[in-house]
Design an enzyme around this catalytic site. Sequence first.
Site, PDB file in Angstrom:
ATOM      1  N   HIS A 504       8.572  14.031  11.049  1.00 59.85           N
ATOM      2  CA  HIS A 504       8.072  15.403  10.952  1.00 59.85           C
ATOM      3  C   HIS A 504       7.588  15.914  12.314  1.00 59.85           C
ATOM      4  O   HIS A 504       6.560  16.578  12.409  1.00 59.85           O
ATOM      5  CB  HIS A 504       6.924  15.475   9.935  1.00 59.85           C
ATOM      6  CG  HIS A 504       7.327  15.111   8.546  1.00 59.85           C
ATOM      7  ND1 HIS A 504       6.404  14.789   7.559  1.00 59.85           N
ATOM      8  CD2 HIS A 504       8.543  15.008   7.957  1.00 59.85           C
ATOM      9  CE1 HIS A 504       7.047  14.507   6.437  1.00 59.85           C
ATOM     10  NE2 HIS A 504       8.351  14.629   6.655  1.00 59.85           N
ATOM     11  N   SER A 505       8.317  15.633  13.361  1.00 56.26           N
ATOM     12  CA  SER A 505       7.899  16.007  14.714  1.00 56.26           C
ATOM     13  C   SER A 505       7.878  17.523  14.885  1.00 56.26           C
ATOM     14  O   SER A 505       8.784  18.218  14.427  1.00 56.26           O
ATOM     15  CB  SER A 505       8.849  15.395  15.741  1.00 56.26           C
ATOM     16  OG  SER A 505       8.852  13.989  15.659  1.00 56.26           O
TER      17      SER A 505
END
Length: 586
Positions: A504-505
């Site tokens: 989930h960068s």
Amino acid sequence: MPHPILSEFDVIFAGGGTTACVVAGRLAAWDPSLSILILEGGQHTLDQAAHVQPYRFTSHQAPTSTTMTFNVGNPSPRLNGRAPIVPCAHCIGGGSSVNAMFYTRAPASDFDDWGTEGWESKNLIPLMKKLETYEVQPDRPTHGYSGPIKVSSGGYKLGASEEFIHVGTTYHKRQHAEDTNDLETCNTYSMRRYIDGTTGRRSDAAHHYVYNQAHNANLQIWVGKRVKRVIFQDKRAVGVEFTSDLVSCPDASHSSSIVKASKLVVISAGAFGSPAILERSGIGAETIMKRCNIEQLVDLPGVGENYRDHNGVFVPYFAADETVTMDPLWLGKESVVQENLAQWKIDGKSLIAQNGSDAKIKWRPDDDELKAMGSAFNHVGKKPLGYACVSFLLAITWLPAVLQYYPHIYYPLYPVSVGSLHIKLDENGQEGIDFDTGYLDDPTDIVPLNFGYKRMREILRRMPSYRGETTGPVDLNAPDLIYTAEDDEAIDRYHRSRMQTTWHSLGTCAMKPRADQGVIDSRLNVYGVTNLKVADMSIAPKNVGTNTYSTALLIGEKAAMIMADDLDIECRPCSELSWKSPRSRL
């Protein structure tokens, strides 16, 4: 040596991920005369089994996968000296083509907390509804029913998930709800997926925004092309320089070419790719430019800063032999695969239309749980969904195939720690990344993980199919386990040794004021230049309490409106567009 100029388009997208597909697809539908080019380093995903059959998502995590890029972070003492690896998508559709298809949405308050004009939840909720077809329940006020992206319960339900929910609603005393994604509800069990309930196919951005417009010759996609930098005249973006991607096209010529953009360049290469393109273009911190021998065009020190993710831990437990899991499919048992595939081709059902996860909770700790976590955590307990732990029951085999397992994952939704990533040159002058994940740098971030392990262990060991560490399940009313100080130290060490990305960068080209290390303004314009925007998860100024696919789609819809306004294009209602989803099955 001059670079050959191949052509000119009105709009160029540097990157072909989720958000780029949404924006390009919308603009192409609103104005078919607009010439649009998407440059993507990865390959096509059109009708490929690995990208449309939901159960195959795990294949993209294989070390030999070319549909993901595996970014290696700097070793960290907070991770017991480990160098964390953070994958990101490397194909058309980006994360939407390779992710686990969990349907979750951030609470409305997250967008209000961004504090960005035009991005308040009241302005975004109509776009959230616009992009989806919610197949689960009719007439839900925050859901849409005519959008390109399908949301359903999937094509098969694993029985172990019912056990997980039963224990959660009795022992854990949280409720079950059909809709836990109404932008407010938390502390309830449920699970929905980005899977078409009719076809059983993955519901991704590539097929539902761009591939379904193959009739439009003005919308072009060039795969295997890595954008190196943006080309400027003075400080106006006029094109991009690109080369063949080393992974996708190892045998191709790697000489550079230039393609011109007459109206707009949009960087949409994700939390890793977008700041790198900016820095290679001379936009970033002076120290980075100097160490990489790049002439600085704009001093913008926020580029590559503000890296955020969710810190996840997968913990496997033994399951009863008779438990139905995804193991036979994921281990490649041919007879089981063919049986399920035959059913899926008929009606879109079977384990082919499964992602191995049927239950989750966005968990807000109650007063007793906050007390158990200790004073280090109490100061953030009032924030809605703050530091909530999301738990998924996944039927998946990581360990030897002699026994069955089901891991669960838990992670804080709002970790405090922040990292950074920048380009660098090695001793041979080859480009790499200087990537500090920031994982667990703030001492409070380990607290919900340690507590999450204990709470989720209590839930799992009350499930009838649980076979635990050494024994079977315990009674629902059994007392909780008691942990010694030595136990707590062991759990802490385990988490520091095993904690990983949740893919989930975000945040590395933050949409914030320039003085606050912002990179773009509220209309996505890069500070200090013209005709250049960024649109992807890198623009999120703060974390979001969700799996990020929903947010990437939302950013795409909002970005399309902004760019259409800038380009003087009328945004026609969705009902006037032909959003036909692919119906064929492989």
